[in-house]
Motif scaffolding. Structure first.
Motif, PDB file in Angstrom:
ATOM      1  N   PRO A   1       0.828  -1.201   0.000  1.00 57.87           N
ATOM      2  CA  PRO A   1       0.000   0.000   0.000  1.00 57.87           C
ATOM      3  C   PRO A   1       0.862   1.251   0.000  1.00 57.87           C
ATOM      4  CG  PRO A   1       0.146  -0.885   2.203  1.00 57.87           C
ATOM      5  CD  PRO A   1       0.877  -1.855   1.300  1.00 57.87           C
ATOM      6  N   ARG A   2       0.224   2.410  -0.162  1.00 58.19           N
ATOM      7  CA  ARG A   2       0.957   3.668  -0.077  1.00 58.19           C
ATOM      8  C   ARG A   2       1.541   3.809   1.326  1.00 58.19           C
ATOM      9  NH1 ARG A   2      -2.351   8.627  -2.460  1.00 58.19           N
ATOM     10  NH2 ARG A   2      -0.367   9.581  -1.883  1.00 58.19           N
ATOM     11  N   GLN A   3       2.736   4.377   1.397  1.00 52.42           N
ATOM     12  CA  GLN A   3       3.494   4.332   2.649  1.00 52.42           C
ATOM     13  C   GLN A   3       3.686   5.691   3.308  1.00 52.42           C
ATOM     14  OE1 GLN A   3       4.104   1.649   4.015  1.00 52.42           O
ATOM     15  NE2 GLN A   3       4.410   0.021   2.532  1.00 52.42           N
ATOM     16  N   GLU A   4       3.005   6.739   2.828  1.00 56.00           N
ATOM     17  CA  GLU A   4       3.322   8.049   3.388  1.00 56.00           C
ATOM     18  C   GLU A   4       2.985   8.138   4.883  1.00 56.00           C
ATOM     19  OE1 GLU A   4      -0.546   8.583   0.973  1.00 56.00           O
ATOM     20  OE2 GLU A   4       1.384   7.567   0.802  1.00 56.00           O
ATOM     21  N   THR A   5       1.895   7.490   5.296  1.00 53.86           N
ATOM     22  CA  THR A   5       1.545   7.535   6.722  1.00 53.86           C
ATOM     23  C   THR A   5       2.596   6.822   7.568  1.00 53.86           C
ATOM     24  OG1 THR A   5      -0.816   7.619   6.197  1.00 53.86           O
ATOM     25  CG2 THR A   5      -0.213   6.983   8.438  1.00 53.86           C
ATOM     26  N   ALA A   6       3.057   5.659   7.083  1.00 57.21           N
ATOM     27  CA  ALA A   6       4.096   4.928   7.815  1.00 57.21           C
ATOM     28  C   ALA A   6       5.389   5.732   7.861  1.00 57.21           C
ATOM     29  CB  ALA A   6       4.334   3.565   7.161  1.00 57.21           C
TER      30      ALA A   6
ATOM     31  N   ALA B   1      12.922   2.553  -0.141  1.00 53.03           N
ATOM     32  CA  ALA B   1      13.677   1.779  -1.134  1.00 53.03           C
ATOM     33  C   ALA B   1      12.809   0.752  -1.841  1.00 53.03           C
ATOM     34  CB  ALA B   1      14.861   1.086  -0.454  1.00 53.03           C
ATOM     35  N   ARG B   2      11.740   0.301  -1.193  1.00 52.41           N
ATOM     36  CA  ARG B   2      10.878  -0.714  -1.798  1.00 52.41           C
ATOM     37  C   ARG B   2       9.874  -0.120  -2.778  1.00 52.41           C
ATOM     38  NH1 ARG B   2       8.860  -3.388   3.646  1.00 52.41           N
ATOM     39  NH2 ARG B   2       7.320  -4.373   2.280  1.00 52.41           N
ATOM     40  N   LEU B   3       9.769   1.202  -2.798  1.00 50.07           N
ATOM     41  CA  LEU B   3       8.829   1.860  -3.704  1.00 50.07           C
ATOM     42  C   LEU B   3       9.523   2.230  -5.006  1.00 50.07           C
ATOM     43  CD1 LEU B   3       7.114   4.307  -1.161  1.00 50.07           C
ATOM     44  CD2 LEU B   3       6.295   2.067  -1.891  1.00 50.07           C
ATOM     45  N   ASN B   4       8.724   2.330  -6.070  1.00 51.18           N
ATOM     46  CA  ASN B   4       9.312   2.847  -7.303  1.00 51.18           C
ATOM     47  C   ASN B   4       9.581   4.338  -7.135  1.00 51.18           C
ATOM     48  OD1 ASN B   4       6.922   4.400  -8.051  1.00 51.18           O
ATOM     49  ND2 ASN B   4       5.985   2.463  -8.662  1.00 51.18           N
ATOM     50  N   THR B   5      10.350   4.901  -8.043  1.00 47.77           N
ATOM     51  CA  THR B   5      10.805   6.287  -7.887  1.00 47.77           C
ATOM     52  C   THR B   5       9.650   7.259  -7.744  1.00 47.77           C
ATOM     53  OG1 THR B   5      12.783   5.791  -9.187  1.00 47.77           O
ATOM     54  CG2 THR B   5      12.207   8.107  -8.915  1.00 47.77           C
ATOM     55  N   ARG B   6       8.620   7.098  -8.567  1.00 48.70           N
ATOM     56  CA  ARG B   6       7.490   8.030  -8.523  1.00 48.70           C
ATOM     57  C   ARG B   6       6.777   7.968  -7.170  1.00 48.70           C
ATOM     58  NH1 ARG B   6       2.080   6.701 -11.669  1.00 48.70           N
ATOM     59  NH2 ARG B   6       2.053   5.308  -9.865  1.00 48.70           N
ATOM     60  N   ASP B   7       6.478   6.749  -6.695  1.00 51.54           N
ATOM     61  CA  ASP B   7       5.779   6.603  -5.425  1.00 51.54           C
ATOM     62  C   ASP B   7       6.642   7.056  -4.254  1.00 51.54           C
ATOM     63  OD1 ASP B   7       3.539   5.667  -6.686  1.00 51.54           O
ATOM     64  OD2 ASP B   7       3.993   3.548  -6.364  1.00 51.54           O
ATOM     65  N   ALA B   8       7.954   6.813  -4.339  1.00 55.48           N
ATOM     66  CA  ALA B   8       8.846   7.233  -3.263  1.00 55.48           C
ATOM     67  C   ALA B   8       8.868   8.754  -3.153  1.00 55.48           C
ATOM     68  CB  ALA B   8      10.257   6.697  -3.505  1.00 55.48           C
ATOM     69  N   LEU B   9       8.962   9.439  -4.293  1.00 52.17           N
ATOM     70  CA  LEU B   9       8.979  10.900  -4.282  1.00 52.17           C
ATOM     71  C   LEU B   9       7.656  11.450  -3.769  1.00 52.17           C
ATOM     72  CD1 LEU B   9      10.794  11.621  -7.678  1.00 52.17           C
ATOM     73  CD2 LEU B   9      11.707  11.975  -5.363  1.00 52.17           C
ATOM     74  N   ARG B  10       6.553  10.836  -4.192  1.00 58.76           N
ATOM     75  CA  ARG B  10       5.235  11.293  -3.744  1.00 58.76           C
ATOM     76  C   ARG B  10       5.065  11.070  -2.242  1.00 58.76           C
ATOM     77  NH1 ARG B  10       0.108   8.382  -6.277  1.00 58.76           N
ATOM     78  NH2 ARG B  10       1.011   6.671  -5.055  1.00 58.76           N
ATOM     79  N   SER B  11       5.482   9.901  -1.765  1.00 62.99           N
ATOM     80  CA  SER B  11       5.345   9.600  -0.336  1.00 62.99           C
ATOM     81  C   SER B  11       6.193  10.542   0.502  1.00 62.99           C
ATOM     82  CB  SER B  11       5.745   8.151  -0.067  1.00 62.99           C
ATOM     83  OG  SER B  11       4.827   7.257  -0.673  1.00 62.99           O
ATOM     84  N   GLU B  12       7.425  10.818   0.052  1.00 59.30           N
ATOM     85  CA  GLU B  12       8.292  11.736   0.799  1.00 59.30           C
ATOM     86  C   GLU B  12       7.703  13.139   0.821  1.00 59.30           C
ATOM     87  OE1 GLU B  12      12.814  11.022   1.389  1.00 59.30           O
ATOM     88  OE2 GLU B  12      12.423  11.128  -0.757  1.00 59.30           O
ATOM     89  N   ALA B  13       7.160  13.581  -0.327  1.00 60.76           N
ATOM     90  CA  ALA B  13       6.583  14.920  -0.395  1.00 60.76           C
ATOM     91  C   ALA B  13       5.357  15.026   0.507  1.00 60.76           C
ATOM     92  CB  ALA B  13       6.213  15.248  -1.841  1.00 60.76           C
ATOM     93  N   ASP B  14       4.494  14.002   0.477  1.00 61.36           N
ATOM     94  CA  ASP B  14       3.295  14.017   1.320  1.00 61.36           C
ATOM     95  C   ASP B  14       3.680  14.011   2.794  1.00 61.36           C
ATOM     96  OD1 ASP B  14       1.741  14.019  -0.921  1.00 61.36           O
ATOM     97  OD2 ASP B  14       1.164  11.902  -0.810  1.00 61.36           O
TER      98      ASP B  14
END
Length: 327
Positions: free
Chosen positions: A77-82, A114-127
């Motif tokens: 799942p999306r990881q921004e909350t974690a 590291a387990r996320l693709n680049t797009r999702d990692a950038l989005r999660s970090e930004a969120d």
């Protein structure tokens, strides 16, 4: 299946995969706030959806469900909350001097990214960054205590044993003492809860900020029979432990303060009783009259101490009527 139910099923699968013993119906009821029958339906859906579900029973014949292999990375799942939670926890651990825990939490955060693709990692970090920028903490007056990371690290390692510690405590140059750590109480001042064999079997509190050095000894020991850190902490209103003061505490809040007082958790063992006249009775068992008096002063004349007599005498004559607001 609704989206909400699908999300719950995926979350249940993650829990069943991550817990070594699996997950029981009672666990599901508590985790998802559902009824026993709904929990049964969720386990049925788990069995029907995944091929690697196994079940086992404990000695009390409670059934546990477990996924023998972790979920596919594609089901992450999306990881921004974690990521937000881990970063907050890492900052808190660092502030408390728990450097080992802080680094471990940071490593978990980096691993999730590291387990996320680049797009999702950038989005999660930004969120996560946006949320963290919007979180603040109300400043409360209190001591600024600098804990020594090496001391905190030694205490945590000793607790795993458990192993005895040789510590230099109190005034500089004081003779070292050997103690048997039973736990840590974290707060604006943190305390090491330990037994000092040279002083008997009593459990004592040692201020972490007054421990200058700590050395782990290759000597294990038995914890005090029946000791529970949770029960020990609950014997005090704050941190101060005094068996002679321990007993029933009863406060009566006036009708004007009853609604506000009902929102407070004064103590883990408290019970509250709303009276016919609109006042509120709060009861609990604890020691630490001085810390209670410091707290009660904030309520002015809107609170009356019914018990114990020693606390009632301590606050007598100090209740003010001119405070503009309640705590």
């Amino acid at each position: 299946m609704s989206f909400a139910k699908a999300q719950d099923l995926l979350r249940l699968a993650q829990i069943a995969a991550s817990r070594r013993g699996g997950v029981s119906l009672e666990d599901i009821c508590a985790e998802f706030d559902v009824s026993h029958r709904t929990a049964q339906r969720m386990t049925e859906a788990l069995d029907a959806t995944f091929t690697n579900v196994t079940t086992s029973n404990d000695v009390e014949r409670r059934r546990y469900w477990r996924l023998e292999a972790p979920l596919s990375e594609r089901l992450q799942p999306r990881q921004e909350t974690a990521i937000e939670a881990l970063e907050i926890a890492a900052h808190t651990a660092c502030d408390e001097g728990r450097i080992r825990h802080s680094h471990a939490l940071e490593d978990l955060r980096h691993g999730l990214l590291a387990r996320l693709n680049t797009r999702d990692a950038l989005r999660s970090e930004a969120d996560a960054e946006a949320v963290l920028a919007g979180l603040g903490q109300v400043t409360r007056p209190g001591p600024t205590v600098a804990l020594k990371p090496a001391v905190t690290d030694a205490v945590i390692k000793a607790l795993r044993g458990p192993f005895r510690l040789r510590v230099c405590y109190g005034a500089q140059g004081a003779a070292p003492r050997v103690i048997e750590p039973h736990g840590m109480l974290l707060g604006h001042r943190s305390y090491l809860v330990a037994r000092q064999p040279a002083r008997g079997e009593n459990i004592l509190n040692f201020r972490m900020d007054r421990i200058h050095e700590a050395q782990i000894l290759n000597e294990s020991f038995q914890l005090a029979p029946g000791f529970s850190l949770e029960n020990y902490a609950a014997m005090a209103f704050g941190a101060y432990q005094d068996p002679e003061q321990y007993g029933e505490v009863v406060w009566r809040f006036t009708p004007a303060a009853a609604e506000r007082a009902a929102e407070f958790r004064f103590h883990p063992t408290q019970t509250v009783e709303l009276q016919d006249d609109g006042s509120l009775i709060v009861r609990f068992q604890a020691a630490g009259w001085l810390e209670m008096a410091w707290h009660l002063y904030q309520w002015g004349d809107k609170v009356e101490v019914l018990a114990p007599a020693g606390l009632r005498e301590l606050v007598s004559g100090h209740q003010r009527s001119d405070f503009d607001a309640l705590p």
